[in-house]
Enzyme design. Structure first.
Site, PDB file in Angstrom:
ATOM      1  N   ASP A 114       2.958  28.175  -4.644  1.00 61.67           N
ATOM      2  CA  ASP A 114       2.389  27.311  -3.615  1.00 61.67           C
ATOM      3  C   ASP A 114       1.172  28.064  -3.073  1.00 61.67           C
ATOM      4  O   ASP A 114       1.322  29.153  -2.514  1.00 61.67           O
ATOM      5  CB  ASP A 114       3.442  27.086  -2.515  1.00 61.67           C
ATOM      6  CG  ASP A 114       2.941  26.166  -1.417  1.00 61.67           C
ATOM      7  OD1 ASP A 114       1.714  26.085  -1.199  1.00 61.67           O
ATOM      8  OD2 ASP A 114       3.793  25.537  -0.763  1.00 61.67           O
ATOM      9  N   SER A 194     -15.296  17.703  -4.472  1.00 61.79           N
ATOM     10  CA  SER A 194     -15.197  16.247  -4.565  1.00 61.79           C
ATOM     11  C   SER A 194     -16.488  15.664  -4.040  1.00 61.79           C
ATOM     12  O   SER A 194     -17.229  16.327  -3.302  1.00 61.79           O
ATOM     13  CB  SER A 194     -14.036  15.775  -3.698  1.00 61.79           C
ATOM     14  OG  SER A 194     -14.162  14.394  -3.411  1.00 61.79           O
ATOM     15  N   TYR A 207      -9.953  15.671   4.861  1.00 61.08           N
ATOM     16  CA  TYR A 207     -10.273  15.988   3.468  1.00 61.08           C
ATOM     17  C   TYR A 207     -11.758  16.352   3.346  1.00 61.08           C
ATOM     18  O   TYR A 207     -12.113  17.365   2.729  1.00 61.08           O
ATOM     19  CB  TYR A 207      -9.930  14.781   2.596  1.00 61.08           C
ATOM     20  CG  TYR A 207     -10.093  14.957   1.106  1.00 61.08           C
ATOM     21  CD1 TYR A 207      -9.250  15.799   0.379  1.00 61.08           C
ATOM     22  CD2 TYR A 207     -11.075  14.250   0.402  1.00 61.08           C
ATOM     23  CE1 TYR A 207      -9.383  15.929  -1.000  1.00 61.08           C
ATOM     24  CE2 TYR A 207     -11.218  14.373  -0.965  1.00 61.08           C
ATOM     25  CZ  TYR A 207     -10.367  15.210  -1.675  1.00 61.08           C
ATOM     26  OH  TYR A 207     -10.505  15.332  -3.034  1.00 61.08           O
ATOM     27  N   ALA A 209     -13.643  17.474   5.702  1.00 61.30           N
ATOM     28  CA  ALA A 209     -13.823  18.765   6.385  1.00 61.30           C
ATOM     29  C   ALA A 209     -13.465  19.911   5.444  1.00 61.30           C
ATOM     30  O   ALA A 209     -14.218  20.886   5.311  1.00 61.30           O
ATOM     31  CB  ALA A 209     -12.951  18.814   7.636  1.00 61.30           C
ATOM     32  N   LYS A 211     -13.320  19.906   2.151  1.00 60.33           N
ATOM     33  CA  LYS A 211     -14.196  19.981   0.983  1.00 60.33           C
ATOM     34  C   LYS A 211     -15.599  20.497   1.364  1.00 60.33           C
ATOM     35  O   LYS A 211     -16.235  21.198   0.587  1.00 60.33           O
ATOM     36  CB  LYS A 211     -14.271  18.625   0.276  1.00 60.33           C
ATOM     37  CG  LYS A 211     -12.946  18.179  -0.382  1.00 60.33           C
ATOM     38  CD  LYS A 211     -12.480  19.146  -1.476  1.00 60.33           C
ATOM     39  CE  LYS A 211     -11.374  18.554  -2.345  1.00 60.33           C
ATOM     40  NZ  LYS A 211     -10.830  19.543  -3.327  1.00 60.33           N
TER      41      LYS A 211
HETATM   42  N1  LIG Z   1      -8.563  12.160  -8.387  1.00 65.12           N
HETATM   43  C1  LIG Z   1      -9.752  12.069  -7.826  1.00 65.12           C
HETATM   44  O1  LIG Z   1     -10.287  10.975  -7.689  1.00 65.12           O
HETATM   45  C2  LIG Z   1     -10.464  13.325  -7.358  1.00 65.12           C
HETATM   46  C3  LIG Z   1     -11.830  13.222  -7.080  1.00 65.12           C
HETATM   47  C4  LIG Z   1     -12.510  14.362  -6.645  1.00 65.12           C
HETATM   48  C5  LIG Z   1     -11.842  15.557  -6.504  1.00 65.12           C
HETATM   49  N2  LIG Z   1     -10.513  15.626  -6.774  1.00 65.12           N
HETATM   50  C6  LIG Z   1      -9.857  16.945  -6.595  1.00 65.12           C
HETATM   51  O2  LIG Z   1      -9.244  17.307  -7.807  1.00 65.12           O
HETATM   52  C7  LIG Z   1      -8.216  18.252  -7.559  1.00 65.12           C
HETATM   53  C8  LIG Z   1      -6.984  17.877  -8.368  1.00 65.12           C
HETATM   54  O3  LIG Z   1      -6.471  16.639  -7.909  1.00 65.12           O
HETATM   55  P1  LIG Z   1      -5.947  15.493  -8.889  1.00 65.12           P
HETATM   56  O4  LIG Z   1      -6.800  14.299  -8.674  1.00 65.12           O
HETATM   57  O5  LIG Z   1      -5.793  16.003 -10.261  1.00 65.12           O
HETATM   58  O6  LIG Z   1      -4.537  15.130  -8.186  1.00 65.12           O
HETATM   59  P2  LIG Z   1      -3.039  15.428  -8.614  1.00 65.12           P
HETATM   60  O7  LIG Z   1      -2.739  14.770  -9.913  1.00 65.12           O
HETATM   61  O8  LIG Z   1      -2.233  15.048  -7.428  1.00 65.12           O
HETATM   62  O9  LIG Z   1      -3.009  17.006  -8.821  1.00 65.12           O
HETATM   63  C9  LIG Z   1      -2.962  17.896  -7.751  1.00 65.12           C
HETATM   64  C10 LIG Z   1      -2.478  19.235  -8.260  1.00 65.12           C
HETATM   65  O10 LIG Z   1      -2.493  20.169  -7.182  1.00 65.12           O
HETATM   66  C11 LIG Z   1      -1.226  20.802  -7.100  1.00 65.12           C
HETATM   67  N3  LIG Z   1      -0.924  21.185  -5.739  1.00 65.12           N
HETATM   68  C12 LIG Z   1      -0.885  20.423  -4.621  1.00 65.12           C
HETATM   69  N4  LIG Z   1      -0.530  21.148  -3.562  1.00 65.12           N
HETATM   70  C13 LIG Z   1      -0.325  22.411  -4.018  1.00 65.12           C
HETATM   71  C14 LIG Z   1       0.072  23.625  -3.406  1.00 65.12           C
HETATM   72  N5  LIG Z   1       0.353  23.685  -2.093  1.00 65.12           N
HETATM   73  N6  LIG Z   1       0.176  24.737  -4.171  1.00 65.12           N
HETATM   74  C15 LIG Z   1      -0.085  24.682  -5.481  1.00 65.12           C
HETATM   75  N7  LIG Z   1      -0.465  23.568  -6.119  1.00 65.12           N
HETATM   76  C16 LIG Z   1      -0.574  22.445  -5.387  1.00 65.12           C
HETATM   77  C17 LIG Z   1      -0.249  19.789  -7.639  1.00 65.12           C
HETATM   78  O11 LIG Z   1       0.903  20.437  -8.182  1.00 65.12           O
HETATM   79  P3  LIG Z   1       2.349  20.549  -7.476  1.00 65.12           P
HETATM   80  O12 LIG Z   1       2.557  19.289  -6.699  1.00 65.12           O
HETATM   81  O13 LIG Z   1       3.276  20.711  -8.634  1.00 65.12           O
HETATM   82  O14 LIG Z   1       2.269  21.780  -6.635  1.00 65.12           O
HETATM   83  C18 LIG Z   1      -1.056  19.162  -8.767  1.00 65.12           C
HETATM   84  O15 LIG Z   1      -0.958  19.936  -9.925  1.00 65.12           O
HETATM   85  C19 LIG Z   1      -8.006  18.242  -6.052  1.00 65.12           C
HETATM   86  O16 LIG Z   1      -8.594  19.397  -5.495  1.00 65.12           O
HETATM   87  C20 LIG Z   1      -8.733  16.988  -5.594  1.00 65.12           C
HETATM   88  O17 LIG Z   1      -9.189  17.121  -4.281  1.00 65.12           O
HETATM   89  C21 LIG Z   1      -9.813  14.540  -7.212  1.00 65.12           C
END
Ligand SMILES: NC(=O)c1ccc[n+]([C@@H]2O[C@H](COP(=O)([O-])OP(=O)(O)OC[C@H]3O[C@@H](n4cnc5c(N)ncnc54)[C@H](OP(=O)(O)O)[C@@H]3O)[C@@H](O)[C@H]2O)c1
Ligand SMILES: *[C@@H]1O[C@H](CO)[C@@H](O)[C@H](O)[C@H]1NC(C)=O
Ligand SMILES: *[C@@H]1O[C@H](CO)[C@@H](O)[C@H](O)[C@H]1NC(C)=O
Length: 316
Positions: A114, A194, A207, A209, A211
């Site tokens: 975590d 993001s 969020y 803030a 980022k």
């Molecule tokens: N999807 C979009 O549209 C988008 C756009 C721009 C940026 N992003 C960014 O992309 C990144 C990945 O997000 P995603 O879209 O791929 O969403 P996701 O499928 O929900 O993946 C999030 C990942 O972060 C992990 N995570 C969450 N809290 C954690 C913690 N406390 N410790 C360790 N791992 C943690 C989760 O794993 P566990 O739950 O197993 O810990 C999961 O592997 C994020 O930083 C997000 O802000 C996403």
């Protein structure tokens, strides 16, 4: 050519009419500033090479789903040695197996971690140190989002939790991993920021803030780490089809509309290419690129367009 000259003179006239000296200067100097930027970028990318990815050790946080899972796939295909971390161990092991299927000679280690837990982060970095003794790429990707207007937020702790994972999660891991990153030349840090780190969208105050904080932090760190030849790539994706909606914090958060979203594999592919080149930033979507350009020059118009557009793309 006539059109270009006409357009340029038109812009200059418009600039003089607005009577703002900086704007006039900027408009007139634009082509030269553009060339200057190209030159500096070229120097950066040249000094980032060579970086043979199949000899590299890569840590990915948040590798159990979405963009992190796809980053693992792309790095595995290219032969990098992987350390994958997240909280859900079962999902991490399946991602590790997918990586081994993509390239049978690839080494993959999974560590339950975590990123907001200090002892977890310490153990993660110790594991890497004892197993490999160094780290070549740190991909900071773990993140969570939110989806409520601030005034309607029932659970205020969402603001703090989003900051903990998205901001402190990055700085904590970086703090502990830096000595390992410095053991080799030309190491990389990739940050999944993001479009919310460039344009502040409604319903995502905490969020945005976090980022924005990440952006400021790593731009400053890049300035400090030039002397160590560490290359930081900030990535600003638009909508990506992942589990981010499911994992959104808060009571009944609004969901992000995925109609125009790209797949996480497409996103990860671009991120890895950026890391290999040594890019300063990778900006996705037309709105992201245009918004980045416009925010500094036309702040009021940009804020108006962002709000109008964002409200259309948030579903209840
Ligand atoms: N999807 C979009 O549209 C988008 C756009 C721009 C940026 N992003 C960014 O992309 C990144 C990945 O997000 P995603 O879209 O791929 O969403 P996701 O499928 O929900 O993946 C999030 C990942 O972060 C992990 N995570 C969450 N809290 C954690 C913690 N406390 N410790 C360790 N791992 C943690 C989760 O794993 P566990 O739950 O197993 O810990 C999961 O592997 C994020 O930083 C997000 O802000 C996403
Ligand atoms: C698979 O991984 C190995 C070990 O890192 C690497 O040498 C090889 O190039 C990779 N295969 C492909 C097709 O990239
Ligand atoms: C890491 O982050 C958490 C907040 O998420 C914080 O409480 C902790 O003190 C931080 N510091 C270190 C060194 O891990």
């Amino acid at each position: 050519m006539g059109f270009l000259t006409f357009g340029f003179l038109g812009l200059l006239t418009a600039a003089f009419v607005t009577e703002t000296p900086m704007f006039v200067f900027f408009t007139a100097a634009y082509p030269f500033l553009y060339l200057g930027n190209l030159f500096v970028r070229h120097k950066r990318l040249a000094s980032a090479q060579p970086w043979p990815v199949n000899e590299k050790i890569v840590l990915i946080t948040g590798a159990s789903s979405g963009i992190g899972q796809s980053l693992a796939h792309v790095f595995a295909k290219r032969g990098a040695t992987l350390i994958l971390c997240a909280r859900r161990e079962d999902m991490l092991s399946s991602v590790a197996n997918e990586c081994r299927e993509l390239n049978s000679s690839v080494k993959v280690l999974t560590v339950k971690c975590d990123v907001t837990d200090e002892s977890d982060v310490a153990r993660l970095v110790e594991t890497i140190e004892t197993t490999y003794g160094r780290l070549d790429c740190l991909a900071l990707n773990a993140g969570v989002s939110m989806g409520e207007d601030f005034a309607e937020l029932k659970d205020y702790s969402v603001i703090k939790k989003v900051m903990d994972v998205n901001y402190y999660g990055c700085t904590n891991v970086t703090y502990k991993a830096l000595p390992l990153l410095k053991k080799n030349k030309k190491s990389r840090i990739l940050v999944t920021n993001s479009i919310s780190g460039i344009l502040a969208l409604p319903s995502r105050s905490g969020y945005a803030a976090a980022k924005f904080a990440v952006r400021g932090f790593f731009d400053s760190l890049q300035a400090e780490l030039w002397k160590d030849e560490i290359f930081i790539t900030l990535a600003y994706p638009g909508p990506v089809k992942t589990e981010i909606n499911k994992n959104r914090l808060g009571d009944d958060p609004k969901q992000l509309d995925f109609t125009n979203a790209i797949t996480s594999e497409e996103c990860a592919q671009e991120l890895v290419e950026g890391v290999l080149r040594g890019d300063k930033e990778v900006i996705f979507t037309r709105n992201g690129k245009l918004g980045r350009l416009m925010e500094g020059v036309f702040p009021d118009l940009t804020a108006y367009l962002v709000d109008r557009n964002a409200r259309k793309h948030l579903n209840k």
